[in-house]
Design an enzyme around this catalytic site. Structure first.
Site, PDB file in Angstrom:
ATOM      1  N   ASP A  43       1.080  -1.124  -0.667  1.00 52.66           N
ATOM      2  CA  ASP A  43      -0.535   0.052  -0.294  1.00 52.66           C
ATOM      3  C   ASP A  43       1.027   1.166   0.176  1.00 52.66           C
ATOM      4  O   ASP A  43       1.716   1.481   1.074  1.00 52.66           O
ATOM      5  CB  ASP A  43      -1.406  -0.022   1.144  1.00 52.66           C
ATOM      6  N   VAL A  44       1.149   2.161  -0.909  1.00 54.85           N
ATOM      7  CA  VAL A  44       1.839   2.672  -1.423  1.00 54.85           C
ATOM      8  C   VAL A  44       1.538   4.108  -0.122  1.00 54.85           C
ATOM      9  O   VAL A  44       1.990   5.248   0.041  1.00 54.85           O
ATOM     10  CB  VAL A  44       1.935   3.344  -2.951  1.00 54.85           C
ATOM     11  N   ASN A  53       4.142   4.175 -10.251  1.00 53.64           N
ATOM     12  CA  ASN A  53       2.686   3.894 -11.573  1.00 53.64           C
ATOM     13  C   ASN A  53       1.641   4.556 -10.537  1.00 53.64           C
ATOM     14  O   ASN A  53       0.675   5.573 -10.485  1.00 53.64           O
ATOM     15  CB  ASN A  53       2.906   3.465 -12.191  1.00 53.64           C
ATOM     16  N   TYR A 102      -5.209  17.131  -7.142  1.00 56.54           N
ATOM     17  CA  TYR A 102      -5.035  16.809  -8.591  1.00 56.54           C
ATOM     18  C   TYR A 102      -3.702  16.364  -9.294  1.00 56.54           C
ATOM     19  O   TYR A 102      -2.747  16.514  -8.946  1.00 56.54           O
ATOM     20  CB  TYR A 102      -6.198  15.319  -8.548  1.00 56.54           C
ATOM     21  N   LYS A 159       0.703  16.472  -9.482  1.00 60.14           N
ATOM     22  CA  LYS A 159       1.119  15.391 -10.305  1.00 60.14           C
ATOM     23  C   LYS A 159       2.473  16.254 -10.042  1.00 60.14           C
ATOM     24  O   LYS A 159       3.756  16.179 -11.055  1.00 60.14           O
ATOM     25  CB  LYS A 159       0.231  15.251 -10.950  1.00 60.14           C
ATOM     26  N   THR A 215      -8.452   3.842 -19.763  1.00 57.73           N
ATOM     27  CA  THR A 215      -8.312   2.402 -18.867  1.00 57.73           C
ATOM     28  C   THR A 215      -9.432   2.520 -18.071  1.00 57.73           C
ATOM     29  O   THR A 215     -10.202   4.008 -18.453  1.00 57.73           O
ATOM     30  CB  THR A 215      -7.109   3.181 -17.827  1.00 57.73           C
TER      31      THR A 215
END
Length: 250
Positions: free
Chosen positions: A56-57, A83, A148, A152, A183
């Protein structure tokens, strides 16, 4: 190009862009540790040279232990692909601290911990490749997605700083910045955008497609092939770069 003898680690490697990258690296000969939170997802795609590791990052201890377990099982990590990420939009005046932290924990903290743990092996080996999966939102503001976008942008800042730290060595740090990729994330966001904007799902999907300059969704393998090149032996002089994969200039 061959990555024979290299051990790569891909976070969020069980689905979408991560899975495409995982398969591309394995096809090039690397032993690939694929990480994610759901064992069943990882086990479903595991196979020759594809090794599942639950991690779990958003949890520092999980990252530290997960990378250590991968190294014990398959040797030092020489290719690191941060990723794992979540893409959710919310207007800033509707953004509470829990939402902000959830985005940052996955998209930025997770990349930081993953790179830090993999860097130990790369420093000892005096060779390594880090390719972070950012977004076009890492290069420009994305309307309605301030958290978000900030995450990034932060990821790109981390990559650029590391590229300066290791300038002149055989360690390189780059990022890929895709537009909208075909995706599950896009599929989920169609419904979310449609609900927020009061439009049909077809209209919401068309809006996302129009953001890509060539007016189509990007295939995951297009991103994977760019990552593969950045990991290869002929990309030594590419360092600190943000490769746009968006059908045209962002």
């Amino acid at each position: 190009m061959t990555l024979d003898g290299k051990h790569a680690l891909v976070t969020g490697g069980g689905t979408g862009i991560g899975l495409a990258i995982t398969r591309a690296l394995a096809d090039a000969g690397a032993e690939v540790t694929i990480t994610g939170r759901r064992a069943e997802v990882l086990d479903a795609v595991a196979g020759p040279r594809l090794h599942p590791q639950v991690m779990d990052v958003t949890d520092e201890d999980s990252v530290t232990q997960g990378v250590a377990a991968a190294v014990t099982a398959h040797g030092p990590v020489q290719v690191c692909i941060p990723n794992a990420g979540i893409a959710e939009g919310r207007a800033l005046h509707k953004t509470d601290t829990d939402f902000w932290r959830r985005i940052m924990a996955t998209n930025l903290d997770g990349a930081f911990w993953t790179i830090r743990e993999c860097l130990h092996d790369m420093r000892r080996a005096e060779w390594g490749r880090v390719v972070a999966v950012s977004s076009i939102a890492g290069l420009r503001g994305l309307k309605g997605a301030s958290a978000y976008t900030a995450s990034k942008h932060g990821l790109i800042g981390l990559i650029r700083s590391l590229s300066e730290d290791y300038l002149g060595t055989a360690l390189t740090f780059n990022a890929v910045c895709p537009g909208y990729v075909d995706t599950e994330i896009v599929t989920r966001n169609v419904a979310s955008i449609a609900a927020r904007a009061g439009v049909t799902e077809d209209a919401a999907r068309a809006t996302m497609i129009a953001t890509n300059r060539h007016n189509r969704l990007i295939a995951p393998d297009e991103v994977a092939q760019a990552v593969l090149w950045l990991c290869g032996p002929r990309s030594d002089s590419v360092n600190g770069q943000c490769i746009e994969i968006a059908g045209g200039q962002v």
